[in-house]
Design a protein around this motif. Structure first.
Motif, PDB file in Angstrom:
ATOM      1  N   ALA A 232       0.815  -1.215   0.000  1.00 17.74           N
ATOM      2  CA  ALA A 232       0.000   0.000   0.000  1.00 17.74           C
ATOM      3  C   ALA A 232       0.849   1.265   0.000  1.00 17.74           C
ATOM      4  CB  ALA A 232      -0.923  -0.001   1.219  1.00 17.74           C
ATOM      5  N   GLY A 233       2.115   1.136   0.380  1.00 13.01           N
ATOM      6  CA  GLY A 233       2.991   2.299   0.409  1.00 13.01           C
ATOM      7  C   GLY A 233       3.136   2.935   1.778  1.00 13.01           C
ATOM      8  N   ALA A 234       2.541   2.327   2.794  1.00 12.02           N
ATOM      9  CA  ALA A 234       2.630   2.875   4.146  1.00 12.02           C
ATOM     10  C   ALA A 234       4.017   2.623   4.738  1.00 12.02           C
ATOM     11  CB  ALA A 234       1.559   2.245   5.037  1.00 12.02           C
ATOM     12  N   ASP A 235       4.387   3.450   5.719  1.00 12.23           N
ATOM     13  CA  ASP A 235       5.547   3.149   6.545  1.00 12.23           C
ATOM     14  C   ASP A 235       5.102   2.086   7.550  1.00 12.23           C
ATOM     15  OD1 ASP A 235       6.842   5.131   5.159  1.00 12.23           O
ATOM     16  OD2 ASP A 235       6.565   6.651   6.723  1.00 12.23           O
ATOM     17  N   VAL A 236       5.926   1.061   7.739  1.00  6.71           N
ATOM     18  CA  VAL A 236       5.482  -0.121   8.472  1.00  6.71           C
ATOM     19  C   VAL A 236       6.350  -0.377   9.700  1.00  6.71           C
ATOM     20  CG1 VAL A 236       4.988  -2.598   8.345  1.00  6.71           C
ATOM     21  CG2 VAL A 236       4.632  -1.136   6.327  1.00  6.71           C
ATOM     22  N   GLY A 237       5.700  -0.487  10.841  1.00 15.96           N
ATOM     23  CA  GLY A 237       6.355  -0.903  12.071  1.00 15.96           C
ATOM     24  C   GLY A 237       5.866  -2.288  12.461  1.00 15.96           C
ATOM     25  N   VAL A 238       6.746  -3.057  13.104  1.00 11.91           N
ATOM     26  CA  VAL A 238       6.399  -4.412  13.529  1.00 11.91           C
ATOM     27  C   VAL A 238       6.646  -4.534  15.026  1.00 11.91           C
ATOM     28  CG1 VAL A 238       6.959  -6.862  13.303  1.00 11.91           C
ATOM     29  CG2 VAL A 238       6.851  -5.425  11.270  1.00 11.91           C
ATOM     30  N   PHE A 239       5.635  -5.002  15.747  1.00  7.38           N
ATOM     31  CA  PHE A 239       5.756  -5.198  17.187  1.00  7.38           C
ATOM     32  C   PHE A 239       6.803  -6.267  17.497  1.00  7.38           C
ATOM     33  CE2 PHE A 239       1.391  -3.577  16.691  1.00  7.38           C
ATOM     34  CZ  PHE A 239       1.382  -2.578  17.648  1.00  7.38           C
ATOM     35  N   ASP A 240       7.342  -6.200  18.699  1.00  5.38           N
ATOM     36  CA  ASP A 240       8.345  -7.174  19.131  1.00  5.38           C
ATOM     37  C   ASP A 240       7.679  -8.321  19.882  1.00  5.38           C
ATOM     38  OD1 ASP A 240      10.492  -5.798  18.070  1.00  5.38           O
ATOM     39  OD2 ASP A 240      10.864  -4.651  19.905  1.00  5.38           O
ATOM     40  N   LEU A 241       7.978  -9.541  19.441  1.00  2.00           N
ATOM     41  CA  LEU A 241       7.573 -10.767  20.117  1.00  2.00           C
ATOM     42  C   LEU A 241       8.715 -11.773  19.987  1.00  2.00           C
ATOM     43  CD1 LEU A 241       3.863 -11.351  18.969  1.00  2.00           C
ATOM     44  CD2 LEU A 241       4.629 -10.813  21.288  1.00  2.00           C
ATOM     45  N   PRO A 242       8.905 -12.654  20.977  1.00  2.00           N
ATOM     46  CA  PRO A 242       9.932 -13.688  20.854  1.00  2.00           C
ATOM     47  C   PRO A 242       9.641 -14.593  19.656  1.00  2.00           C
ATOM     48  CG  PRO A 242       9.157 -13.510  23.126  1.00  2.00           C
ATOM     49  CD  PRO A 242       8.218 -12.696  22.288  1.00  2.00           C
ATOM     50  N   VAL A 243      10.681 -14.864  18.860  1.00  5.28           N
ATOM     51  CA  VAL A 243      10.503 -15.618  17.627  1.00  5.28           C
ATOM     52  C   VAL A 243      10.925 -17.067  17.808  1.00  5.28           C
ATOM     53  CG1 VAL A 243      12.804 -14.985  16.780  1.00  5.28           C
ATOM     54  CG2 VAL A 243      11.022 -15.635  15.155  1.00  5.28           C
TER      55      VAL A 243
END
Length: 299
Positions: A232-243
């Motif tokens: 979509a062209g948005a600036d994207v943040g990703v939450f932190d979770l243990p991977v």
């Protein structure tokens, strides 16, 4: 061009197939027909007899597209009975050489070749929007998955921090079918936060939100939403979770962060800005162009 879509009834899989079909239609006039995947036994019978029920009234396909394991046998049976080229999305459960073309997300771990195109994530129907509003943000909450260790408390703390640090943005938050049932009851009300449970969202609600949101935050388990936000062209943040260290989805999210396509929450806290999305993804269009070029060489 005649395009048949074989669907298994799963919205995420159909979203991929339709995204590719729509991209093909932007390059060449196309008629698209949707067929449900047949049971394993019926698909095998159709393959053996070179005959499929219910397709006599349809024009002969140029392309037959399917996403999801349940579509694979029907995809092959339709090609054998009716002609056309079989295009499979995502790594198939059957040998790849049985299909004409394979379009696979990079986290499937398959190398590209003359008949295989590797993409950034799964395909989708989202296109870049010029109507994005920097004062409108979107928060997408996933839930329990095998790829990350879900922690509702940690996500709640991160949401509160985002609200506190972005006084000029009004946020809309929605959930998914995987979100714990008590998540929203734990979330305190906020004057700049509108909550819309996934059960209250009509089919076109999310694409419309993407089109008007300047910023999108996503929990990392919702990888398809990350790629849609990037499209979509948005600036994207990703939450932190243990991977989960063995997770292919976790690897894909890490790769996006390393390439500065997305911003992890901890990094955003340190710098208080998101990596700008200067080159929105357009993977469906890239795949459509690749298919058309391949077809030109065949005819």
């Amino acid at each position: 061009m005649i395009v048949w879509l074989i669907t298994d009834g799963k919205p995420g899989h159909e979203n991929q197939s339709r995204g590719l079909a729509e991209a093909l239609g932007r390059l060449h006039p196309a008629q698209v027909f949707t067929l449900p995947a047949q049971s394993r036994g019926r698909a095998l019978l159709a393959w053996l007899t070179r005959s499929m029920r219910g397709v006599d009234v349809l024009p002969t396909p140029n392309l037959i597209i399917g996403a999801g394991h349940a579509t694979h046998l029907t995809l092959l049976a339709a090609r054998r009975a009716c002609g056309g080229r079989a295009v499979v999305l995502m790594k198939p459960s059957l040998p790849r050489r049985w299909f004409d073309l394979c379009i696979l997300p990079q986290h499937d771990g398959v190398a590209a070749d003359a008949h295989t195109l590797v993409t950034e994530g799964a395909l989708n129907r989202i296109r870049p929007s010029s109507a994005r509003n920097p004062e409108h943000g979107l928060i997408l909450i996933g839930g329990v998955s095998s790829h990350f260790e879900w922690d509702s408390d940690a996500i709640q703390v991160q949401i509160k921090s985002i609200l506190a640090r972005t006084p000029g943005i009004h946020w809309t938050l929605t959930t998914s079918r995987r979100t714990p049932t008590d998540f929203l009851s734990m979330l305190p009300a906020h004057p700049r936060l509108t909550v819309v449970p996934h059960t209250a969202t009509p089919p076109d609600w999310l694409p419309d939100q993407f089109a008007h949101s300047g910023t999108v935050w996503v929990t990392p388990d919702s990888a398809s939403m990350v790629y849609e936000a990037l499209s979509a062209g948005a600036d994207v943040g990703v939450f932190d979770l243990p991977v989960n260290p063995r997770s292919r989805i976790g690897w894909a999210i890490s790769r996006l962060a390393d390439a500065h396509r997305i911003t992890r929450f901890a990094s955003w806290c340190a710098h208080e800005q998101l990596n700008p999305n200067t080159q929105p993804l357009a993977e469906a269009d890239r795949c459509a162009a690749w298919i058309m070029e391949w077809l030109k060489k065949k005819y």
